[in-house]
Scaffold this motif. Structure first.
Motif, mmCIF file in Angstrom:
data_model
loop_
_atom_site.group_PDB
_atom_site.id
_atom_site.type_symbol
_atom_site.label_atom_id
_atom_site.label_comp_id
_atom_site.label_asym_id
_atom_site.label_seq_id
_atom_site.Cartn_x
_atom_site.Cartn_y
_atom_site.Cartn_z
ATOM 1 N N LEU A 223 27.803 1.758 -24.048
ATOM 2 C CA LEU A 223 26.587 1.968 -23.260
ATOM 3 C C LEU A 223 26.976 2.261 -21.810
ATOM 4 N N PHE A 224 26.487 3.360 -21.277
ATOM 5 C CA PHE A 224 26.784 3.742 -19.898
ATOM 6 C C PHE A 224 25.604 3.384 -19.005
ATOM 7 N N ASP A 225 25.821 2.426 -18.095
ATOM 8 C CA ASP A 225 24.837 2.104 -17.057
ATOM 9 C C ASP A 225 25.113 3.058 -15.906
ATOM 10 N N THR A 226 24.330 4.120 -15.820
ATOM 11 C CA THR A 226 24.665 5.186 -14.876
ATOM 12 C C THR A 226 24.038 4.966 -13.513
ATOM 13 N N ALA A 227 24.519 5.747 -12.552
ATOM 14 C CA ALA A 227 24.024 5.675 -11.181
ATOM 15 C C ALA A 227 22.633 6.288 -11.098
ATOM 16 N N PRO A 228 21.931 6.120 -9.947
ATOM 17 C CA PRO A 228 20.619 6.747 -9.791
ATOM 18 C C PRO A 228 20.650 8.242 -10.083
ATOM 19 N N THR A 229 19.495 8.782 -10.419
ATOM 20 C CA THR A 229 19.397 10.068 -11.094
ATOM 21 C C THR A 229 20.177 11.214 -10.474
ATOM 22 N N GLY A 230 20.105 11.398 -9.156
ATOM 23 C CA GLY A 230 20.803 12.521 -8.541
ATOM 24 C C GLY A 230 22.292 12.499 -8.863
ATOM 25 N N HIS A 231 22.896 11.320 -8.764
ATOM 26 C CA HIS A 231 24.323 11.176 -9.072
ATOM 27 C C HIS A 231 24.568 11.390 -10.567
ATOM 28 N N THR A 232 23.682 10.852 -11.398
ATOM 29 C CA THR A 232 23.844 10.962 -12.843
ATOM 30 C C THR A 232 23.822 12.413 -13.294
ATOM 31 N N LEU A 233 22.843 13.160 -12.808
ATOM 32 C CA LEU A 233 22.748 14.568 -13.199
ATOM 33 C C LEU A 233 23.985 15.335 -12.757
ATOM 34 N N ARG A 234 24.495 14.989 -11.576
ATOM 35 C CA ARG A 234 25.721 15.626 -11.100
ATOM 36 C C ARG A 234 26.866 15.291 -12.056
ATOM 37 N N LEU A 235 26.911 14.037 -12.475
ATOM 38 C CA LEU A 235 27.962 13.593 -13.393
ATOM 39 C C LEU A 235 27.854 14.337 -14.719
#
Length: 568
Positions: A140-152
């Motif tokens: 399970l990936f607890d990702t960063a807030p959306t802007g960073h996540t989409l970049r990732l």
């Protein structure tokens, strides 16, 4: 069902900052582990608080969570990953190339984009290389807030595309051979992300219009990336125990309205709902409460000792206005209300007849939505990455490209297609916006903590990028750090909520700012239920949970404190 049902090997939890991604991913992982599965929870957030939520100190390798058989977690530390990546690239040349050449290579790898690609390298190993997580049933990936996540999520294609289109031997990331070796891994990562049999993506949202709007934007962009196995997790649904309490009625009505008006494509996704809980979701007991919310008892709230509440926002605005000009930064963990606070301060300053620009460096910007109508004297802007990249590219090509032959110009154009060009272009725009504070007020709603610190750190490495591309260093960039460190010019406001994780995160931010030579002007505790006057049993209980955090901020952490109540 209170928690998302995860049937795939991989799952992402993504959404606007502060919606509860970490709590929900940890609660889901805990439930899976207690059902007999072996689970690994991974944070890709530069400002991760996974350690705190799980009550276990973590590292970059899977660590058993204390008290839960089969549950493991790790943090991808971008800075540590960058150091390992740098040495992997430079190490083989030590003792072979002259010291000056080694120093030059190390400089090439000191920029913000090296941190980005190194963190992604670690992420790709976990998602693209099945052997790396073979011991686990679920990752399970607890990702960063959306802007960073989409970049990732777009990085696999971005970096693979950059590798494929590069004809030269070096880039801002150093020798391309180092990236070429990762090409197969990156291709596997792209494939796994878009395979619905392998990957679930959980869009986490609060029942709030802004958060649901962000979830819809993410849904749309993920669909464009070919990621289709999506589900919606609504977190923190509140229903008043009985009508009559203004705060409880408003909170319930606001949530119901947001859900009723959510975009149709988002509403069509499979959905789970987790109710608003009277206590925080830190520690295993709090996480289990998310799985079994009906078992949570709401004790009666005894008449507490009165708490001397800090001043409100008006007194702070008066002190800020006295300077006549300068920069005001709202900083803090995602979801604490930085945008709302920035907008409120900007509107209040403009209301006093002052000239004000309200802007943002947040990739997931909502600052324009926070100001409902035109305000005399107030200009609302946004630093747009696409526009800034085009502007920067044109400037470099006009200056550095004019004296090059066809081959040299082609190599420069190739270099400017690298993903890190965006970092430098946005950084220049940030410096330019700060520069406007010489003769007016500039209120900057900054990105969540990790991104903000990376942005400030970039000032130190900026001159190396300038040397590499032969671009000019504008005066605004040259004077940026001195201005940020000047308390007469820049007022940094740390925004938090009266909860464990936001306060601890704000404390870490204050320490990071101190290392950068920046002292906060004030702390703002936002959306306080304790200060709201609510008598609803669940909300009043949650209000009492805030007390020790308010007391600690006032007594130990902040040079001055402002408390803003939750308003109906």
């Amino acid at each position: 069902m209170a928690l998302p049902k995860i049937t795939t090997r991989y799952a992402f939890f993504t959404g606007k900052g502060g919606v509860g991604k970490t709590s929900l991913s940890c609660a889901t992982g805990l439930a899976l582990a207690e059902a007999g599965k072996r689970v690994l929870i991974v944070s890709t957030d530069p400002a991760s608080n996974l350690d705190e939520v799980l009550g276990t100190g973590l590292s970059q390798t899977p660590t058993p969570v204390q008290g839960v058989a089969g549950l493991f977690a790790l943090n991808i530390d971008p800075e540590a990953a960058a150091q390992v990546y740098r040495e992997r690239m430079v190490g083989p040349y030590r003792g072979i190339l002259p010291n000056a050449a080694i120093a030059s290579m190390e400089e090439q790898f000191s920029g913000a984009c090296t941190v980005e690609i190194a963190a992604f390298d670690e992420f790709a190993k976990l998602l693209g290389d099945a052997a790396a997580t073979a011991a686990f049933d679920h990752v399970l990936f607890d990702t960063a807030p959306t802007g960073h996540t989409l970049r990732l999520l777009t990085l696999p294609s971005a970096w693979s595309g950059f590798i494929a289109s590069s004809t030269g031997g070096a880039s801002c990331l150093g020798p391309l051979a180092g990236l070429e070796a990762q090409k197969t891994l990156y291709a596997a990562t792209v494939s796994h992300l878009s395979d619905p049999e392998m990957t679930n993506v959980v869009l986490v949202s609060r029942p709030e219009r802004a958060a649901l709007r962000e979830a819809e934007r993410t849904r749309s962009e993920l669909a464009d990336l070919g990621v289709s196995n999506l589900r919606l997790a609504l977190n923190g649904l509140f229903t008043a125990a009985a009508p009559g309490d203004a705060i409880a009625d408003a909170m319930g009505a606001r949530g119901a309205d947001a859900i009723a008006t959510m975009p149709a494509a988002l509403a069509a996704l499979p959905r789970t709902e987790t109710p608003f809980l009277p206590k925080g979701t830190v520690g295993l007991e709090g996480l289990r409460a998310m799985s079994h919310p009906n078992a949570v008892l709401v004790p009666e709230v005894a008449s507490p000792t009165p708490l001397a509440l800090p001043a409100d926002l008006d007194s702070l605005v008066s002190d800020l206005a006295a300077a006549g000009h300068g920069v005001i930064l709202t900083m803090g963990k995602g979801g604490v209300g930085k945008t709302t606070i920035a907008a409120a301060i900007a509107v209040a300053l403009a209301g006093r007849g002052l000239r004000v620009t309200l802007s943002t460096t947040d990739p997931a910007a909502h600052v324009a939505d926070a100001v409902a109508e035109a305000v005399p004297g107030l200009t609302v802007t946004r630093i747009d990455p696409e526009r800034e990249v085009a502007r920067y590219r044109d400037e470099v090509l006009a200056k550095a490209g004019s004296g090059l032959d066809e081959s040299g110009r082609a190599m420069l154009e190739e270099d400017l297609r690298s993903p890190c060009t965006e970092e430098i272009a946005v950084f220049r725009a940030f410096a330019r916006t700060v520069d406007e504070g010489r003769d007016q007020f500039v209120v900057l709603d900054t990105a969540p903590t990790g991104h903000t610190i990376l942005l400030l750190d970039a000032a130190e490495a900026y001159h190396r990028e300038v040397l590499r591309t032969q671009a000019d260093m504008p005066d605004a960039v040259r004077s940026l750090l001195p201005r940020l460190r000047d308390p007469a010019f820049t007022r940094a406001l740390i925004v938090t909520l009266a909860e464990a994780t936001p306060v601890h995160e704000a404390e870490r931010l204050q320490q990071d700012l101190a290392r950068a030579g920046i002292a906060p002007f004030a702390w703002i505790i936002n959306q306080s239920l304790l200060a709201s006057g609510t008598t609803d049993p669940v909300l009043a209980r949650r209000g009492q949970y805030e007390r020790p955090f308010i007391e600690r901020v006032v007594a130990e952490l902040a040079p001055r404190t402002v408390l803003i109540p939750w308003r109906a």
